[in-house]
Design an enzyme around this catalytic site. Structure first.
Site, PDB file in Angstrom:
ATOM      1  N   ARG A   1      -4.749  12.000  -8.201  1.00 14.00           N
ATOM      2  CA  ARG A   1      -4.280  11.924  -9.433  1.00 14.00           C
ATOM      3  C   ARG A   1      -3.634  13.406 -10.241  1.00 14.00           C
ATOM      4  O   ARG A   1      -2.611  13.344 -11.056  1.00 14.00           O
ATOM      5  CB  ARG A   1      -5.194  11.314 -10.458  1.00 14.00           C
TER       6      ARG A   1
ATOM      7  N   ARG B   1     -12.064  12.006 -10.288  1.00  9.52           N
ATOM      8  CA  ARG B   1     -12.477  10.524 -10.043  1.00  9.52           C
ATOM      9  C   ARG B   1     -11.304   9.862  -9.320  1.00  9.52           C
ATOM     10  O   ARG B   1     -10.106   9.830  -9.479  1.00  9.52           O
ATOM     11  CB  ARG B   1     -12.650  10.056 -11.370  1.00  9.52           C
TER      12      ARG B   1
ATOM     13  N   TRP C   1      -9.513  -1.835 -22.244  1.00 14.21           N
ATOM     14  CA  TRP C   1      -8.063  -1.682 -21.881  1.00 14.21           C
ATOM     15  C   TRP C   1      -7.922  -1.260 -20.544  1.00 14.21           C
ATOM     16  O   TRP C   1      -6.781  -0.827 -20.169  1.00 14.21           O
ATOM     17  CB  TRP C   1      -7.991  -0.146 -22.825  1.00 14.21           C
TER      18      TRP C   1
ATOM     19  N   HIS D   1      -7.451  10.863 -19.986  1.00 12.10           N
ATOM     20  CA  HIS D   1      -7.828   9.527 -19.557  1.00 12.10           C
ATOM     21  C   HIS D   1      -9.424   9.261 -19.256  1.00 12.10           C
ATOM     22  O   HIS D   1      -9.970   8.191 -19.515  1.00 12.10           O
ATOM     23  CB  HIS D   1      -7.107   9.253 -18.281  1.00 12.10           C
TER      24      HIS D   1
ATOM     25  N   GLU E   1      -4.117   1.893  -4.648  1.00 11.24           N
ATOM     26  CA  GLU E   1      -3.969   2.721  -5.778  1.00 11.24           C
ATOM     27  C   GLU E   1      -4.041   4.359  -5.036  1.00 11.24           C
ATOM     28  O   GLU E   1      -4.614   4.196  -3.677  1.00 11.24           O
ATOM     29  CB  GLU E   1      -4.871   2.606  -6.710  1.00 11.24           C
TER      30      GLU E   1
ATOM     31  N   HIS F   1      -4.200  10.961 -16.547  1.00  8.50           N
ATOM     32  CA  HIS F   1      -3.550  10.167 -16.070  1.00  8.50           C
ATOM     33  C   HIS F   1      -2.332  10.686 -15.954  1.00  8.50           C
ATOM     34  O   HIS F   1      -1.573  11.013 -16.868  1.00  8.50           O
ATOM     35  CB  HIS F   1      -3.879   8.808 -16.601  1.00  8.50           C
TER      36      HIS F   1
HETATM   37  C1  SIN Z   1      -5.032   2.703 -13.626  1.00  6.22           C
HETATM   38  O1  SIN Z   1      -4.862   1.716 -13.819  1.00  6.22           O
HETATM   39  O2  SIN Z   1      -3.874   3.526 -13.096  1.00  6.22           O
HETATM   40  C2  SIN Z   1      -6.158   3.304 -13.981  1.00  6.22           C
HETATM   41  C3  SIN Z   1      -7.270   3.223 -13.091  1.00  6.22           C
HETATM   42  C4  SIN Z   1      -8.258   4.111 -13.545  1.00  6.22           C
HETATM   43  O3  SIN Z   1      -8.349   5.027 -14.196  1.00  6.22           O
HETATM   44  O4  SIN Z   1      -9.318   4.086 -12.528  1.00  6.22           O
END
Ligand code: SIN
Length: 506
Positions: free
Chosen positions: A273, A365, A42, A330, A111, A227
């Site tokens: 995050r 993380r 996923w 998450h 990211e 998340h």
């Molecule tokens: C995401 O696509 O935001 C999740 C990536 C991750 O949990 O490392």
């Protein structure tokens, strides 16, 4: 009479990125492949790796440490980031195709928490599926890996103090005992313990529970990562709205279309995050609404096909307007305590990937570090396993009570626990609420223990809740509203030594 199978090679439990990497890297292995597809399939966000021009593993390590709340194990971080390029090249040599421009040059995504573009993606937002397609094909054509399709482990088997196998079950509840010279747990995280999660069915912490029943040391059990942006609207699991959307310019707005992250953190939507997740939680808590506005992203269906399909299935079009969001459980930073070679505190037992806690993520993380973790530490673990492991003798063998006859399916008590965990042990915790959760778990305990899935949930929750109570500060993924700041005196990882469960001889 339960059938006993004796293997000459190590048993790998779990078939996500970590499990299949271990299996492929061992000289010979047998891997249990359950019916349900785990979290790797996923994963939308990709693989963080320092391979782009101008990047280097030292910079990747610095970013990983920066978000980890001061608790990351520097040695493990160095191994991850230094070993990343080789691990990704190995995957590409097996056929993994990552997104490139028209000239075939790899495209690097952005990211949160990364000081530069270093995220590889496949098919836009289907990176995990590409990783799994590649590894599954490699395992399928391998002459050294035997797959046991449709089987999952329920419990571990011990001879003396050493783990020598597992009790396994198929989806109908049929049991077998498999004896093997070494067991590697790669069973994934615990997201399904929460009513709001991005994790699929089956991700309930089985491996952690199995190891804990034998008294294996656990670490960092209070650190659950939420998340920030799952698509709100009642699905279970909640569809993920990948962080890459914010990396490509999507913004977070309230019900009136006003951005709310700008006033919260200098990196706004690309703040770490935990910061973004809590900001969304507060927005929802005060009824102000939280939405992800991705209307500025061009070619949406081509760039984010998974998100697009999920949105359409809920009657929403990300090109036309903001999407309602909720944080969701998450990823789990805690788990079975291991060193960087995956060794647990019990002889004959290794753990790798999300069920393990080797300290690489500390209290929080960094986005897209987990697929890399499976690739890098999977290979290291295999090396360690291949260098040890006497074959099981002739017994007597012991298993935790109930391993052979407990029904698989949980009753409604598991849903009650999931709601309790979300409300009381979620991303904003408070002492009273945690005590309440502890007491309610005690009340649910005997009912939960009437099924394999319920027993797993009880066995994991009973370590998360006290760990969250014990850490009377806020750090990384663990936020206590009654102790909102970090306490330098608590800047260390917490270990738990579980009591051994009642055992029976086979
Ligand atoms: C995401 O696509 O935001 C999740 C990536 C991750 O949990 O490392």
């Amino acid at each position: 009479m339960t059938e006993v199978v004796r293997l000459d090679d190590p048993l790998v439990v779990g078939a996500g990125v970590a499990g299949l990497t271990v299996a492929l890297a061992l000289p010979r292995a047998t891997v249990l492949v359950p019916d349900e597809r785990g979290s790797t399939w996923w994963a939308q966000g990709g693989i963080a790796v320092a391979m782009a021009e101008g990047d280097d593993p030292g910079l990747h390590a610095a970013d990983t440490l920066e978000v980890a709340g001061g608790l990351a194990a520097e040695e493990a971080v160095g191994i991850l980031t230094e070993g990343g390029p080789e691990a990704v090249e190995r995957l590409m040599a097996l056929g993994a195709a990552f997104d490139t421009d028209e000239d075939g040059v790899l495209l690097w995504g952005q990211e949160a928490g990364h000081s530069r573009r270093r995220i590889l993606h496949a098919d836009g937002d289907a990176t995990g599926a590409e990783v799994m397609r590649t590894l599954t094909a490699a395992v399928g054509s391998s002459e050294t890996v035997t797959q046991m399709l449709g089987w999952k482990a329920i419990d571990l088997v011990q001879e003396g103090s050493r783990v020598v196998g597992a009790v396994i079950s198929d989806s109908r509840g049929r049991r077998q005992v498999v004896l093997a010279p070494g067991v590697v747990l790669a069973t994934g995280g615990i997201g399904r313990l929460y009513s709001r999660t991005t994790n699929p069915e089956g991700v309930t912490g089985d491996g952690i529970a199995m190891a804990a029943r034998l008294g294996a040391r656990l670490a960092d059990m209070e650190f659950v990562q939420f998340h920030p942006t799952a698509l709100a609207g009642g699905k279970d699991p909640l569809p993920l709205l990948t962080e890459a959307l914010r990396g490509e310019g999507a913004i977070l707005v309230d019900a009136h279309g006003r951005r709310f992250m700008v006033s919260q953190h200098r990196d706004a939507e690309l703040a770490p995050r935990d910061v973004v997740a809590r900001a969304i939680w507060w927005q929802l808590d005060k009824g102000a609404g939280a939405y992800l506005d991705a209307t500025s992203i061009g070619n949406f269906p081509e760039r984010f096909p998974t998100v697009f399909a999920h949105s359409l299935s809920m009657g929403l079009d990300p090109r036309a307007g903001p999407l309602p969001v909720s944080p969701a459980a998450h990823y789990f930073m805690g788990g079975i305590d291991t060193g960087p070679e995956g060794r647990s505190s019990i002889d004959g037992l290794w753990a790798v990937g999300e069920c393990a806690s080797n300290g690489v993520h500390g209290a929080n993380r960094l986005a897209s570090n987990s697929l890399l973790e499976g690739l890098v530490f999977g290979a290291r673990t295999a090396l360690d396993v291949s260098q040890s492991g006497p074959v099981p003798g002739s017994g007597p063998y012991r298993v935790p009570i109930d391993a052979l006859d407990l029904p698989l399916r949980p009753g409604p008590a598991l849903e009650e626990l999931r709601q309790l965990m979300w409300e009381r042990v979620g991303l904003v915790r408070i002492g009273n609420g945690l005590w309440d959760a502890r007491n309610q778990l005690l009340e649910l305990d005997s009912v939960l223990r009437r099924s394999v899935a319920g027993r797993v949930a009880a066995d994991v929750a009973r370590f998360i809740i006290p760990a969250a109570l014990r850490r009377s500060e806020s750090r990384g993924g663990h936020y206590r509203a009654d102790y909102p700041d970090p306490d330098p005196l608590q800047a260390e990882r917490m270990m738990v030594e579980p009591a051994v469960a009642e055992m029976v001889s086979l």
